[in-house]
Write an enzyme that holds these catalytic residues in place. Structure first.
Site, mmCIF file in Angstrom:
data_model
loop_
_atom_site.group_PDB
_atom_site.id
_atom_site.type_symbol
_atom_site.label_atom_id
_atom_site.label_comp_id
_atom_site.label_asym_id
_atom_site.label_seq_id
_atom_site.Cartn_x
_atom_site.Cartn_y
_atom_site.Cartn_z
ATOM 1 N N ASP A 61 0.833 -1.209 0.000
ATOM 2 C CA ASP A 61 0.000 0.000 0.000
ATOM 3 C C ASP A 61 0.865 1.257 0.000
ATOM 4 O OD1 ASP A 61 -2.246 1.584 0.009
ATOM 5 O OD2 ASP A 61 -2.460 1.539 2.186
ATOM 6 N N ASP A 64 2.431 1.147 -3.877
ATOM 7 C CA ASP A 64 1.592 1.368 -5.084
ATOM 8 C C ASP A 64 1.550 2.845 -5.484
ATOM 9 O OD1 ASP A 64 -0.112 2.124 -3.005
ATOM 10 O OD2 ASP A 64 -1.796 0.864 -3.621
ATOM 11 N N ASP A 82 -7.243 2.232 -4.596
ATOM 12 C CA ASP A 82 -6.384 2.121 -3.416
ATOM 13 C C ASP A 82 -7.230 2.242 -2.140
ATOM 14 O OD1 ASP A 82 -4.685 2.865 -1.235
ATOM 15 O OD2 ASP A 82 -3.090 3.419 -2.610
ATOM 16 N N ASP A 86 -8.371 -0.723 0.457
ATOM 17 C CA ASP A 86 -7.916 -0.581 1.856
ATOM 18 C C ASP A 86 -9.051 -0.922 2.817
ATOM 19 O OD1 ASP A 86 -5.425 0.224 1.099
ATOM 20 O OD2 ASP A 86 -5.685 2.343 1.591
HETATM 21 C C1 LIG Z 1 9.790 -7.646 -0.400
HETATM 22 C C2 LIG Z 1 10.382 -6.763 0.639
HETATM 23 C C3 LIG Z 1 11.074 -5.569 0.062
HETATM 24 C C4 LIG Z 1 9.343 -6.399 1.599
HETATM 25 C C5 LIG Z 1 9.922 -5.636 2.727
HETATM 26 C C6 LIG Z 1 8.936 -5.482 3.757
HETATM 27 C C7 LIG Z 1 9.390 -4.682 4.939
HETATM 28 C C8 LIG Z 1 10.740 -4.056 4.807
HETATM 29 C C9 LIG Z 1 8.442 -3.592 5.117
HETATM 30 C C10 LIG Z 1 7.658 -3.742 6.310
HETATM 31 C C11 LIG Z 1 6.944 -2.500 6.445
HETATM 32 C C12 LIG Z 1 5.708 -2.617 7.191
HETATM 33 C C13 LIG Z 1 5.924 -2.398 8.660
HETATM 34 C C14 LIG Z 1 4.785 -1.721 6.512
HETATM 35 C C15 LIG Z 1 3.609 -1.343 7.249
HETATM 36 C C16 LIG Z 1 3.018 -0.196 6.585
HETATM 37 C C17 LIG Z 1 1.686 0.156 7.089
HETATM 38 C C18 LIG Z 1 1.621 0.248 8.569
HETATM 39 C C19 LIG Z 1 1.338 1.437 6.477
HETATM 40 C C20 LIG Z 1 0.176 1.429 5.605
HETATM 41 O O1 LIG Z 1 -0.198 2.753 5.482
HETATM 42 C C21 LIG Z 1 -0.629 3.154 4.272
HETATM 43 C C22 LIG Z 1 0.229 4.272 3.773
HETATM 44 C C23 LIG Z 1 -0.094 4.527 2.330
HETATM 45 O O2 LIG Z 1 -1.274 5.275 2.178
HETATM 46 P P1 LIG Z 1 -1.868 5.544 0.754
HETATM 47 O O3 LIG Z 1 -2.249 4.275 0.122
HETATM 48 O O4 LIG Z 1 -2.918 6.582 0.869
HETATM 49 O O5 LIG Z 1 -0.665 6.276 -0.007
HETATM 50 P P2 LIG Z 1 0.005 6.048 -1.388
HETATM 51 O O6 LIG Z 1 -0.267 4.723 -1.938
HETATM 52 O O7 LIG Z 1 1.403 6.495 -1.249
HETATM 53 O O8 LIG Z 1 -0.702 7.157 -2.294
HETATM 54 C C24 LIG Z 1 -2.028 7.120 -2.723
HETATM 55 C C25 LIG Z 1 -2.118 7.898 -4.002
HETATM 56 O O9 LIG Z 1 -1.290 7.289 -4.988
HETATM 57 C C26 LIG Z 1 -1.930 7.252 -6.245
HETATM 58 N N1 LIG Z 1 -2.196 5.862 -6.667
HETATM 59 C C27 LIG Z 1 -2.178 4.850 -5.767
HETATM 60 C C28 LIG Z 1 -2.448 3.559 -6.176
HETATM 61 C C29 LIG Z 1 -2.737 3.310 -7.518
HETATM 62 N N2 LIG Z 1 -3.019 2.076 -7.973
HETATM 63 N N3 LIG Z 1 -2.745 4.311 -8.413
HETATM 64 C C30 LIG Z 1 -2.480 5.594 -7.995
HETATM 65 O O10 LIG Z 1 -2.511 6.499 -8.844
HETATM 66 C C31 LIG Z 1 -3.190 8.071 -6.102
HETATM 67 O O11 LIG Z 1 -2.876 9.405 -6.374
HETATM 68 C C32 LIG Z 1 -3.510 7.893 -4.624
HETATM 69 O O12 LIG Z 1 -4.303 8.948 -4.135
HETATM 70 O O13 LIG Z 1 0.067 5.374 4.636
HETATM 71 C C33 LIG Z 1 1.046 6.314 4.556
HETATM 72 C C34 LIG Z 1 1.461 6.825 5.914
HETATM 73 C C35 LIG Z 1 2.906 6.589 6.262
HETATM 74 C C36 LIG Z 1 3.838 6.751 5.108
HETATM 75 C C37 LIG Z 1 3.032 5.325 7.000
HETATM 76 C C38 LIG Z 1 4.371 5.049 7.610
HETATM 77 C C39 LIG Z 1 4.280 3.773 8.318
HETATM 78 C C40 LIG Z 1 5.446 2.914 8.618
HETATM 79 C C41 LIG Z 1 5.863 2.992 10.036
HETATM 80 C C42 LIG Z 1 6.584 2.935 7.728
HETATM 81 C C43 LIG Z 1 6.532 2.022 6.578
HETATM 82 C C44 LIG Z 1 7.899 1.564 6.218
HETATM 83 C C45 LIG Z 1 8.175 1.441 4.788
HETATM 84 C C46 LIG Z 1 7.254 0.525 4.031
HETATM 85 C C47 LIG Z 1 9.626 1.065 4.686
HETATM 86 C C48 LIG Z 1 10.126 0.900 3.331
HETATM 87 C C49 LIG Z 1 11.605 0.824 3.356
HETATM 88 C C50 LIG Z 1 12.133 0.247 2.101
HETATM 89 C C51 LIG Z 1 13.414 0.873 1.780
HETATM 90 C C52 LIG Z 1 12.167 -1.261 2.136
HETATM 91 O O1 LIG Z 2 -8.704 7.552 6.666
HETATM 92 P P1 LIG Z 2 -7.798 6.545 7.297
HETATM 93 O O2 LIG Z 2 -8.411 5.196 7.360
HETATM 94 O O3 LIG Z 2 -7.203 7.004 8.573
HETATM 95 O O4 LIG Z 2 -6.509 6.443 6.369
HETATM 96 C C1 LIG Z 2 -6.282 6.136 5.086
HETATM 97 C C2 LIG Z 2 -5.371 7.161 4.502
HETATM 98 O O5 LIG Z 2 -4.259 7.372 5.330
HETATM 99 C C3 LIG Z 2 -4.875 6.739 3.169
HETATM 100 O O6 LIG Z 2 -4.160 7.787 2.584
HETATM 101 C C4 LIG Z 2 -5.969 6.284 2.211
HETATM 102 O O7 LIG Z 2 -5.445 5.722 1.038
HETATM 103 C C5 LIG Z 2 -6.799 5.268 2.885
HETATM 104 O O8 LIG Z 2 -7.802 4.790 2.065
HETATM 105 C C6 LIG Z 2 -7.362 5.781 4.170
HETATM 106 O O9 LIG Z 2 -8.285 6.797 3.982
HETATM 107 MG MG LIG Z 3 -3.928 3.002 0.715
HETATM 108 MG MG LIG Z 4 -1.367 3.050 -1.370
#
Ligand SMILES: CC(C)CCC[C@@H](C)CCC[C@@H](C)CCC[C@@H](C)CCOC[C@@H](COP(=O)(O)OP(=O)(O)OC[C@H]1O[C@@H](n2ccc(N)nc2=O)[C@H](O)[C@@H]1O)OCC[C@H](C)CCC[C@H](C)CCC[C@H](C)CCCC(C)C
Ligand SMILES: O=P([O-])([O-])O[C@@H]1[C@@H](O)[C@H](O)[C@@H](O)[C@H](O)[C@@H]1O
Ligand SMILES: [Mg+2]
Ligand SMILES: [Mg+2]
Length: 188
Positions: A61, A64, A82, A86
């Site tokens: 997530d 993507d 997305d 979710d």
């Molecule tokens: C195979 C290995 C490499 C796997 C390695 C795995 C581990 C290293 C990772 C373990 C990480 C794990 C703990 C992750 C947990 C994450 C989870 C708690 C967070 C989920 O929160 C969701 C996140 C994303 O929200 P959105 O979906 O809203 O955001 P985006 O997708 O960025 O944007 C949406 C936007 O994009 C466009 N779009 C999307 C999809 C699509 N099909 N088309 C599109 O056009 C469109 O414009 C949409 O509107 O929430 C974000 C908040 C924050 C960033 C969370 C931080 C949490 C966490 C503590 C840190 C995560 C760590 C990270 C994964 C580490 C990566 C390091 C890397 C170097 C390996």
């Molecule tokens: O609203 P919420 O559940 O706290 O958080 C989420 C947002 O952080 C994310 O950006 C979006 O893609 C999810 O669909 C959802 O809305």
């Molecule tokens: Mg999402």
């Molecule tokens: Mg996403």
């Protein structure tokens, strides 16, 4: 809360995402399928592996959107897909946890309601033009609480997963109140 980390996380995921040249919708779909596998795993009472699958699904997530942006393939439909998937993932994971018998069904249903309501209130506020990414238990926090519950629960006992679901319920409802109050203040 964790949403504030977005710019830092994007700096880490950008270089990886720019090399993934597939339609971001497939990444979104893969994340959902992995969430379904996590739900099934919880339903089969396997906490640790369910937690691993949840982390992988959460990672998808994060990735993507990065794939979409880095490759200039962000679309409105992608954003819609997305967010919609979710909600499905959130629901199926909690259903799997309830089915697995880790929590009383009523608390499980309330946690599910709280979780979906947090997102609904945000979506409805945004429909009125009010950005509403606020609150103590946004999606990342809720997922991390359940993941932690799964990992710690696999070592120390089911009661930790129980506490995690109760936390999602309580903090989820608190976030709903925060978002409603915020929207009330921001809407003319
Ligand atoms: C195979 C290995 C490499 C796997 C390695 C795995 C581990 C290293 C990772 C373990 C990480 C794990 C703990 C992750 C947990 C994450 C989870 C708690 C967070 C989920 O929160 C969701 C996140 C994303 O929200 P959105 O979906 O809203 O955001 P985006 O997708 O960025 O944007 C949406 C936007 O994009 C466009 N779009 C999307 C999809 C699509 N099909 N088309 C599109 O056009 C469109 O414009 C949409 O509107 O929430 C974000 C908040 C924050 C960033 C969370 C931080 C949490 C966490 C503590 C840190 C995560 C760590 C990270 C994964 C580490 C990566 C390091 C890397 C170097 C390996
Ligand atoms: O609203 P919420 O559940 O706290 O958080 C989420 C947002 O952080 C994310 O950006 C979006 O893609 C999810 O669909 C959802 O809305
Ligand atoms: Mg999402
Ligand atoms: Mg996403």
């Amino acid at each position: 809360m964790l949403n504030n980390l977005r710019p830092y996380i994007e700096r880490m995921t950008g270089p990886i995402a720019s090399r993934i040249r597939i339609n971001p919708n497939y990444v979104t779909l893969a994340g959902f399928i992995i969430a379904l596998a996590a739900a099934y795993t919880f339903a089969m009472r396997e906490l640790f592996f369910g937690g691993v699958l949840m982390a992988l699904s959460g990672f998808m997530d994060v990735i993507d959107g990065a794939v979409a942006r880095e490759n200039f393939k962000a679309t409105k439909f992608g954003g819609f897909l997305d967010s919609t998937l979710d909600r499905f993932s959130d629901a199926f994971i909690l259903i799997g946890i309830v089915y697995g018998g880790f929590i009383n069904w009523l608390i499980g249903m309330l946690a599910l309601h709280a979780s979906l309501s947090v997102s609904y209130v945000r979506a409805r506020a945004e429909g009125e033009g009010i950005p509403c990414s606020i609150g103590i238990a946004e999606r990342a926090e809720r997922l991390l609480i359940l993941m932690l519950g799964a990992f710690l629960g696999s070592f120390f006992g089911d009661f930790i997963m129980e506490i995690a679901v109760i936390l999602v319920m309580v903090l989820g409802y608190f976030t709903v109140i925060q978002r409603i109050y915020y929207s009330w203040k921001m809407m003319p």
